[in-house]
Design an enzyme around this catalytic site. Structure first.
Site, PDB file in Angstrom:
ATOM      1  N   SER A  50      -6.071 -15.093 -10.073  1.00 24.53           N
ATOM      2  CA  SER A  50      -7.206 -14.991  -9.164  1.00 24.53           C
ATOM      3  C   SER A  50      -6.712 -15.098  -7.726  1.00 24.53           C
ATOM      4  O   SER A  50      -5.522 -15.206  -7.467  1.00 24.53           O
ATOM      5  CB  SER A  50      -8.223 -16.086  -9.479  1.00 24.53           C
ATOM      6  OG  SER A  50      -8.729 -15.945 -10.797  1.00 24.53           O
ATOM      7  N   HIS A  51      -7.668 -15.078  -6.785  1.00 25.36           N
ATOM      8  CA  HIS A  51      -7.322 -15.138  -5.360  1.00 25.36           C
ATOM      9  C   HIS A  51      -7.813 -16.450  -4.790  1.00 25.36           C
ATOM     10  O   HIS A  51      -8.911 -16.913  -5.120  1.00 25.36           O
ATOM     11  CB  HIS A  51      -7.957 -13.960  -4.617  1.00 25.36           C
ATOM     12  CG  HIS A  51      -7.333 -13.675  -3.290  1.00 25.36           C
ATOM     13  ND1 HIS A  51      -7.476 -14.499  -2.201  1.00 25.36           N
ATOM     14  CD2 HIS A  51      -6.543 -12.640  -2.883  1.00 25.36           C
ATOM     15  CE1 HIS A  51      -6.826 -13.989  -1.167  1.00 25.36           C
ATOM     16  NE2 HIS A  51      -6.249 -12.866  -1.559  1.00 25.36           N
ATOM     17  N   ALA A  52      -7.000 -17.051  -3.913  1.00 21.44           N
ATOM     18  CA  ALA A  52      -7.376 -18.345  -3.339  1.00 21.44           C
ATOM     19  C   ALA A  52      -8.511 -18.235  -2.335  1.00 21.44           C
ATOM     20  O   ALA A  52      -9.198 -19.219  -2.061  1.00 21.44           O
ATOM     21  CB  ALA A  52      -6.163 -18.982  -2.664  1.00 21.44           C
ATOM     22  N   ALA A  53      -8.740 -17.032  -1.786  1.00 21.06           N
ATOM     23  CA  ALA A  53      -9.715 -16.929  -0.699  1.00 21.06           C
ATOM     24  C   ALA A  53     -10.719 -15.793  -0.877  1.00 21.06           C
ATOM     25  O   ALA A  53     -11.501 -15.537   0.038  1.00 21.06           O
ATOM     26  CB  ALA A  53      -8.972 -16.747   0.628  1.00 21.06           C
TER      27      ALA A  53
END
Length: 382
Positions: free
Chosen positions: A225-228
């Site tokens: 996934s993406h942190a932001a």
């Protein structure tokens, strides 16, 4: 005529970083003479035996080269390598710090004699400083550059699955050599180029470093996934397969909810109305999305995403990538020779329209020694 036809490269190379740089030069038509130790040769030849008995790293990095086996500590071998370098345009080495200098192959010595030579040295941490003599394998440099700290999942930091520090330094060596060749054409002068794996990979760490130094906290480890950004990453469908997708703006989010999830209400949910809130409530968001996707197979979800204009991908394994329909449709595969017989590889990604890249044989250890040394006048013809 390929772009680098007529350029001769002598490379005292091993493992990944320098061979990656010089193979790309060979792809463009440069003549690459690879200096190896007699017997075992480049130690990357022994990493594994998975490619018809050859090492997977080695066949990837060493096609289209000539192998000359020399004992550089012997007077004869040292004389031979100096004779080759005197006829070269580029000399590349990634020996341990100080080793090239002890052999008389350092930049100061060679460029003092050959000012037009492009001399390239690749090391783990650089030629000076407190880490200059520290051993530098790819995993260790990934750690020192902070990459492992931001890769993986929350409880488990992970290394990147390829030799990314080696590849980064090899890429900068390659682009640096091309730049130096242009400069030499304009000035007649060669260049001394120094690269370290730490500094090359450090250049690629700009986003997380800025995020952490100026934001007060590093990006979280979020797996795939993406942190932001949310939703961004893998989502399980009704057939238990995963589809990866990425939403980049609020317009796409609204379209995704209406045309893929079948619910405008999700887009208007107060937990999900803007990206920062979706990131904050990512667990709830994933649950809502996967409940909707459970009505479809992964292939059906991909069709919905494509129709809606939402970026997506299937998770392919290595065989899936090797069989990728896009690569086949674009005729990206070629066959080349090796000591184990024909192999297959992708052509270089920078495609020169109307020109076929060099895809020549992977050499056996020292198979070109006699021919090359005779050509360069080191051995007398009989």
């Amino acid at each position: 005529m390929l772009p680098l036809s007529g350029i001769t490269v002598v490379s005292l190379e091993q493992a990944v970083a320098a061979p990656f740089a010089t193979r790309q030069l060979a792809d463009l038509g440069a003549r690459v003479i690879k200096i190896e130790r007699p017997g075992p040769g480049d130690f990357a030849r022994g990493y594994d035996e998975t490619v018809k008995g050859l090492a997977s790293h080695f066949v990837w990095l060493n096609r289209s080269k000539e192998s000359v086996a020399l004992d550089l500590k012997s007077p004869e071998g040292n004389h031979a390598v100096h004779a080759l370098v005197r006829s070269a345009d580029v000399f590349v080495q990634n020996l341990a710090p100080g080793a090239a200098e002890r052999l008389g192959l350092g930049a100061e010595a060679l460029r003092g004699e050959l000012p037009e030579l492009i001399h390239v040295s690749i090391s783990g941490y650089g030629a000076d400083g407190p880490y200059s003599s520290k051993k530098a394998y790819d995993l260790l440099v990934q750690c020192e550059a902070g990459l492992v700290s931001i890769t993986g999942t929350d409880p488990t930091p992970s290394k990147v699955g390829i030799s990314i520090a080696d590849i980064a330094s090899g890429m900068y060596a390659y682009s640096g050599i091309l730049t130096a060749l242009i400069q030499r054409q304009q000035t007649g002068e060669g260049a001394t180029i120094e690269l370290s794996m730490l500094e090359a990979l450090g250049e690629w760490m700009g986003f997380p470093m800025n995020y952490a130094v100026y934001g007060g906290a590093a990006p979280k480890r979020t797996g795939a996934s993406h942190a932001a950004i949310a939703p961004y990453g893998p989502f399980t469908c009704g057939d238990s397969k995963q589809v990866f997708l990425g939403i980049q703006n609020e317009r796409e989010w609204a379209t995704f909810c209406e045309r893929v999830l079948g619910s405008r209400e999700v887009a208007e949910d107060e937990r999900f109305v803007r990206n920062s809130l979706r990131v904050e409530h990512s667990t709830d968001l994933t649950s809502v999305i996967e409940q909707a996707l459970a009505r479809h197979t992964a292939d059906e979800v991909v069709d919905l995403l494509e129709d809606a204009g939402i970026a997506n991908a299937l998770l392919r394994d290595m065989q899936g990538f090797a069989d990728h329909p896009q690569l086949a449709a674009r005729n990206r595969w070629r066959e080349y020779d090796s000591p184990a017989g024909p192999l297959r590889a992708l052509i270089p990604p920078a495609t020169f329209v109307g020109q076929e890249p060099v895809m020549n044989r992977v050499p056996d250890v020292g198979e070109d020694t006699e021919r090359v040394l005779t050509e360069f006048g080191v051995l007398e013809t009989t």
